[in-house]
Design a protein around this motif. Structure first.
Motif, short mmCIF file in Angstrom:
data_model
loop_
_atom_site.label_atom_id
_atom_site.label_comp_id
_atom_site.label_asym_id
_atom_site.label_seq_id
_atom_site.Cartn_x
_atom_site.Cartn_y
_atom_site.Cartn_z
N ARG A 261 0.84 -1.20 0.00
CA ARG A 261 0.00 0.00 0.00
C ARG A 261 0.87 1.26 0.00
O ARG A 261 0.55 2.26 -0.65
CB ARG A 261 -0.93 0.02 1.21
N ALA A 262 2.00 1.21 0.72
CA ALA A 262 2.90 2.36 0.76
C ALA A 262 3.47 2.69 -0.61
O ALA A 262 3.85 3.83 -0.88
CB ALA A 262 4.05 2.11 1.74
N HIS B 156 -4.52 3.82 -1.12
CA HIS B 156 -3.21 4.27 -1.60
C HIS B 156 -2.36 4.72 -0.42
O HIS B 156 -2.71 4.47 0.74
CB HIS B 156 -3.35 5.37 -2.66
N ASN B 157 -1.24 5.36 -0.69
CA ASN B 157 -0.21 5.54 0.34
C ASN B 157 -0.26 6.85 1.12
O ASN B 157 0.63 7.11 1.94
CB ASN B 157 1.18 5.38 -0.29
N GLN C 20 -0.18 6.68 5.04
CA GLN C 20 1.14 6.26 5.53
C GLN C 20 2.19 7.35 5.31
O GLN C 20 3.11 7.52 6.11
CB GLN C 20 1.56 4.95 4.85
N GLU C 21 2.04 8.09 4.23
CA GLU C 21 2.93 9.23 3.97
C GLU C 21 2.80 10.27 5.07
O GLU C 21 3.81 10.79 5.59
CB GLU C 21 2.58 9.85 2.62
N THR D 91 6.66 8.81 -1.37
CA THR D 91 6.68 7.36 -1.17
C THR D 91 7.69 6.98 -0.09
O THR D 91 7.45 6.06 0.71
CB THR D 91 7.02 6.64 -2.48
N ALA E 208 6.02 7.37 3.07
CA ALA E 208 5.06 6.29 3.28
C ALA E 208 5.76 5.01 3.71
O ALA E 208 5.24 4.25 4.56
CB ALA E 208 4.26 6.04 2.00
N THR F 231 5.29 2.95 7.15
CA THR F 231 5.03 1.51 7.18
C THR F 231 5.90 0.81 8.21
O THR F 231 5.42 -0.03 8.98
CB THR F 231 5.28 0.91 5.79
#
Length: 253
Positions: A38-39, A54-55, A58-59, A133, A136, A140
């Motif tokens: 997902r990240a 989507h990421n 986490q971002e 990313t 993210a 994670t």
């Protein structure tokens, strides 16, 4: 169909498991592959595939974790520095250019899940996408193992950048720092000459920096800003080495 007209093959995306192993080596912790997948999922890919997760959450988390880890390190490593200088050191590390550089060292672009449009326009090497990313991915690792794993990962990836931040003087970036050292040495203002090559969707920029008509550095990047920063970094290191050598020579005279 002739070779020159043959369609280029699509980018061969590397397995998430490969990146998970790299991150586990760096952090010393187990990384959940579903969370990592997902990240690596950009919103452009998510929207093209039924609005899957989507990421960006986490971002958001990774950005906060990165800030805490870097701030904590700088606070303890520089006990005598005022808040303003610590903030500038942190800004030299926690920014999109620095994060994109770290992401390229991890070859993160090879693992990205991008929509067709972003893939076509070179999204796998865009500073903004790589930086987001990277955050993210940090988020994670934090979700998988908390602060210990995230701290180990960040130090593994960014200690060199953190150490370099202390050399940037009052500047937040290499261009500012180059201007400062050039002024201090009485050499005048840096001048940047930039050339671009390639089609609109896949341009490459080459920047050269000149001071007093002397070319001191050259950089190449996907945009003008990153190319100039790279050139400025090389030029700053060159001037710093000269200044240190002159100081050492004067001290031994």
């Amino acid at each position: 169909m002739s070779p020159s007209k043959r369609q280029r093959p699509e980018h061969a995306q590397r397995p998430v498991a490969d990146l998970a192993r790299i991150l586990e080596e760096r952090s010393g912790q187990v990384v959940d592959e579903s969370l990592l997948s997902r990240a690596l999922t950009h919103r452009s890919f998510a929207y093209e595939n039924g609005s899957i997760p989507h990421n960006e959450r986490q971002e958001f988390l990774g950005d906060a974790v990165l800030g805490v880890v870097v701030t904590d390190h700088l606070y303890h490593e520089h006990p005598d520095l005022p808040e303003g200088q610590l903030a500038k050191f942190r800004a030299a590390v926690v920014n999109s250019l620095a994060l994109a550089k770290v992401a390229r060292e991890l070859e993160l672009g090879d693992f990205l899940k991008l929509g067709r449009g972003e893939t076509t326009t070179g999204g796998r090497d865009k500073d903004s996408i790589l930086a987001d990313t990277m955050e993210a991915v940090i988020g994670t690792v934090y979700l998988c193992s908390g602060i210990p794993g995230a701290t180990a990962l960040i130090h593994s990836l960014m200690d060199t950048l953190i150490e370099q931040s202390a050399t940037l003087g009052a500047g937040l970036d290499w261009k500012t720092s180059l201007q400062e050292i050039s002024s201090a040495l009485g050499l005048g203002v840096p001048f940047y000459r930039v050339a671009e090559d390639g089609p609109d969707h896949d341009k490459t920029f080459t920047a050269a920096v000149l001071i007093s008509d002397e070319k001191l550095g050259q950089g190449v990047g996907r945009n003008k800003k990153s190319a100039e920063q790279q050139a400025a970094e090389i030029a700053w290191k060159s001037l710093k080495a000269r200044a240190d050598a002159a100081e050492e020579s004067a001290g031994s005279a």
